[in-house]
Structures are given as structure tokens and as C-alpha cells.
Design a protein around this motif. Structure first.
Motif, mmCIF file in Angstrom:
data_model
loop_
_atom_site.group_PDB
_atom_site.id
_atom_site.type_symbol
_atom_site.label_atom_id
_atom_site.label_comp_id
_atom_site.label_asym_id
_atom_site.label_seq_id
_atom_site.Cartn_x
_atom_site.Cartn_y
_atom_site.Cartn_z
ATOM 1 N N VAL A 94 0.855 -1.186 -0.531
ATOM 2 C CA VAL A 94 0.103 -0.372 -0.101
ATOM 3 C C VAL A 94 0.988 1.339 -0.226
ATOM 4 N N ARG A 95 0.337 2.142 -0.689
ATOM 5 C CA ARG A 95 1.429 3.333 -1.062
ATOM 6 C C ARG A 95 0.453 4.868 -0.197
ATOM 7 N N LEU A 96 0.758 4.663 0.926
ATOM 8 C CA LEU A 96 0.523 6.430 1.456
ATOM 9 C C LEU A 96 0.885 7.895 0.899
ATOM 10 N N ILE A 107 3.500 8.813 11.847
ATOM 11 C CA ILE A 107 3.340 8.366 10.577
ATOM 12 C C ILE A 107 5.162 7.472 11.123
ATOM 13 N N ALA A 108 6.068 6.947 10.236
ATOM 14 C CA ALA A 108 6.978 6.510 10.959
ATOM 15 C C ALA A 108 7.601 5.917 11.639
ATOM 16 N N PRO A 109 7.556 6.864 12.694
ATOM 17 C CA PRO A 109 7.650 6.247 14.125
ATOM 18 C C PRO A 109 6.686 5.377 14.563
ATOM 19 N N HIS A 110 5.966 5.040 13.858
ATOM 20 C CA HIS A 110 4.694 3.445 14.852
ATOM 21 C C HIS A 110 4.679 2.614 13.630
ATOM 22 N N VAL A 111 5.496 2.987 11.825
ATOM 23 C CA VAL A 111 5.315 1.845 11.309
ATOM 24 C C VAL A 111 5.565 0.379 11.728
ATOM 25 N N THR A 122 3.160 -4.054 2.909
ATOM 26 C CA THR A 122 4.424 -3.543 2.968
ATOM 27 C C THR A 122 4.331 -1.809 2.713
ATOM 28 N N LEU A 123 4.773 -1.097 4.108
ATOM 29 C CA LEU A 123 4.042 0.178 3.392
ATOM 30 C C LEU A 123 5.044 0.738 2.563
ATOM 31 N N GLU A 124 4.306 1.578 1.660
ATOM 32 C CA GLU A 124 5.243 2.264 1.120
ATOM 33 C C GLU A 124 4.425 4.138 1.345
ATOM 34 N N ARG A 137 -3.445 7.306 -9.431
ATOM 35 C CA ARG A 137 -2.383 6.309 -8.868
ATOM 36 C C ARG A 137 -0.848 6.486 -8.580
ATOM 37 N N GLU A 138 -1.185 7.739 -8.476
ATOM 38 C CA GLU A 138 0.253 8.006 -7.343
ATOM 39 C C GLU A 138 0.614 7.082 -5.867
ATOM 40 N N ALA A 139 -0.264 7.376 -5.329
ATOM 41 C CA ALA A 139 -0.980 6.804 -4.256
ATOM 42 C C ALA A 139 -1.802 5.705 -4.398
#
Length: 294
Positions: A94-96, A107-111, A122-124, A137-139
Motif C-alpha cells: 500500500v502506498r501512502l 507515521i514513520a515512528p509507528h510503522v 508492505t507500506l510505502e 494512481r500516484e498513491a
């Protein structure tokens, strides 16, 4: 007859502006894209792209086809969502897309929490200073500073947050700490490069201090934060980020604070996908836990 794979490649070329970038986007060879576009043109009996060393330019025939291709793409995604929704296994990518400060500090501190919940997911995380185009569809999911005006999108307010005025402790010792609004005119300020700010809401300084003496501009909120902490001047910073930096002092909070909102936006066709739903639930849990800091 055209097939869905040709239409997928066609939309990639339209969205990327050249065949090489389109090939990278969909994970095929450049020659495959060129060959399939030529085959499409033969099938349709019309030229879709004018080719040159600088790339490709869509013809009127291509522009006429785009709307049909996007509707077919949406129907296929809806079908995938309907079928995938029957199997609750959460896996895939999933791209966020999110504004820089939100991505880095919220967000990043909690992935790791998301990974623990769903090891197959997998989170992008794409840090953006502009609104990602979900129609292109960029995200899969975007966090924006205002809701988009139209489209087949699911939109809701995610969380409110504050931006406040800050200065570095060392700078304030030398330049003097402003105690009232009249004192602010003696200072220089850090702000955004206006024509590179993807959202007008990013430029909070103009709202509170129009005509302020700007001594440094940056397109990055992180660069502004560092410049303020280094003593270059005062700046409007995200409270959730600046409050964690001991070098900074918040100034005149009653007068120099603005509230903003993060909006959660996704394409309606993707809402039912288990992997997308898992990321949305993760974001809700994270923001709920951070609400007091925001």
C-alpha cells in the motif's frame, strides 16, 4: 479488440509522459510498452502518440480514449476489491502519500506497529509537499491538508493539529524574546517558498503576520525547522515536531497559533481492499493515540 493490459500500459504512458518511465512504473521493458502501443494504434486505426526524442505527446485520439480507459480501470479495481474483500488475509503493498512533517513525525515512528499486526503487508510512505493525484494512481491513500473538490473519492477528516511560533533559545538570548505582538516586528522569519507550497494552508505565517520580514525560505518543513533551531530567525512550526526539540521555545501561543486538519483520502474503488483497510485502521489508531500532542 483492446485488452486490459494494453489499456493499463496506455494509462501509464499518459500519466508518466514517456514510455521509459511508464515501463518502470508497471515493471516491464521499454520495448514491450512501445510494441503494445503500436499494436493498440493498429487495432484502433488511429495514432495515439506523436513520438520524438523528448518523449511522447498524446494525440486527440489518445485524449478521447483516456476517459474510457480510466472507467475500465476503475471497474477492474472495483472487481478486485469485491473479490479480495471476501478473503481477509492482509498482504501486499500500500502506498501512502502524506505531507512531510506528518510522514516523518506521526507515521514513520509507528510503522513497526503496523508490521507487527500484518507481517505480509508492505507500506510505502511517500513524503509529499503537494497533493498526490489519486486519479493518476500516484498513491492508494493520501493524507491532505484540504479535501479534494471532486472525484470518486472517500474523504474524511483524520485529525486536527496546531502550528505555533518558535525560536531557538540561543537566538532569543541575543535578539530578545518577544513578549507581545508589537515585539514581533524586530525579528526575521523563516517560511515557505510560496510557489512551491503544494497547499496554501502550509503558509501559516502569512495568515498571522502579513508582510513579515522573511530572511529564509524553503520548500521543506524539515529545513525550516532546522533553520529556526540554528538561530536564523523565528518560524511557524508544527507543534507536534517542535515540542520534542529542546533547542526551541514556543512564543506567544495565545496569539501565534493556527489550527489545521489532516484529511484522509482514498479512491472509492480501493476502500474495501483488506490491505488498504488495514492501513486506514492503523492511521486511525496512531492519530487517536497522539491526539493530545497534536
Amino acid at each position: 479488440m483492446l485488452n486490459s493490459e494494453e489499456l493499463r500500459l496506455f494509462l501509464a504512458v499518459i500519466r508518466e509522459g514517456n514510455m521509459l518511465a511508464a515501463a518502470k512504473r508497471v515493471g516491464v521493458d521499454h520495448s514491450t510498452v512501445a510494441r503494445r502501443m503500436t499494436q493498440m494504434e493498429r487495432t484502433l486505426g488511429a495514432r495515439l502518440f506523436d513520438r520524438s526524442p523528448r518523449g511522447v505527446t498524446p494525440t486527440p485520439a489518445a485524449h478521447a480514449l483516456v476517459g474510457y480507459a480510466e472507467r475500465i480501470e476503475s471497474e477492474l479495481l472495483a472487481a478486485m476489491s469485491s473479490v479480495a474483500g471476501r478473503d481477509r488475509t492482509v498482504e501486499g503493498t500500500v502506498r501512502l502519500a502524506a505531507p512531510e512533517a506528518c510522514a516523518a513525525h506521526l507515521i514513520a515512528p509507528h510503522v513497526a506497529m503496523l508490521r507487527a499486526r500484518h507481517p505480509g503487508l508492505t507500506l510505502e510512505l511517500a513524503s509529499e509537499s503537494r497533493a498526490a493525484s489519486l486519479s493518476r494512481r500516484e498513491a492508494d491513500i493520501a493524507i491532505m491538508l484540504n479535501p479534494p473538490p471532486r472525484g470518486r473519492l472517500v474523504t474524511r477528516r483524520l485529525v486536527d493539529y496546531r502550528i505555533g511560533l518558535y525560536g531557538a533559545r540561543d537566538y532569543l538570548v541575543q535578539a530578545g524574546e518577544p513578549r507581545r505582538a508589537a515585539d514581533l516586528a524586530r525579528h526575521g522569519y523563516i517560511s515557505y517558498i510560496e510557489d512551491l507550497a503544494g497547499f496554501p494552508e502550509m503558509i501559516a505565517l502569512d495568515e498571522l503576520l502579513p508582510g513579515a520580514d522573511i530572511c529564509f525560505r524553503a520548500s521543506s518543513s524539515a529545513a525550516q525547522h532546522v533553520a529556526v533551531a540554528a538561530g536564523m530567525g523565528l518560524g511557524m512550526l508544527h507543534v507536534f515536531a517542535a515540542a520534542q526539540d529542546d533547542r526551541l521555545v514556543r512564543l506567544l501561543p495565545d496569539a501565534m497559533t493556527v489550527q489545521r486538519s489532516y484529511w484522509l483520502v482514498m479512491h472509492a474503488d480501493l476502500e474495501g481492499l483488506p490491505r488498504v483497510r488495514a492501513v486506514v485502521d492503523f492511521l486511525d489508531d496512531v492519530m487517536r493515540g497522539l491526539r493530545d500532542q497534536l
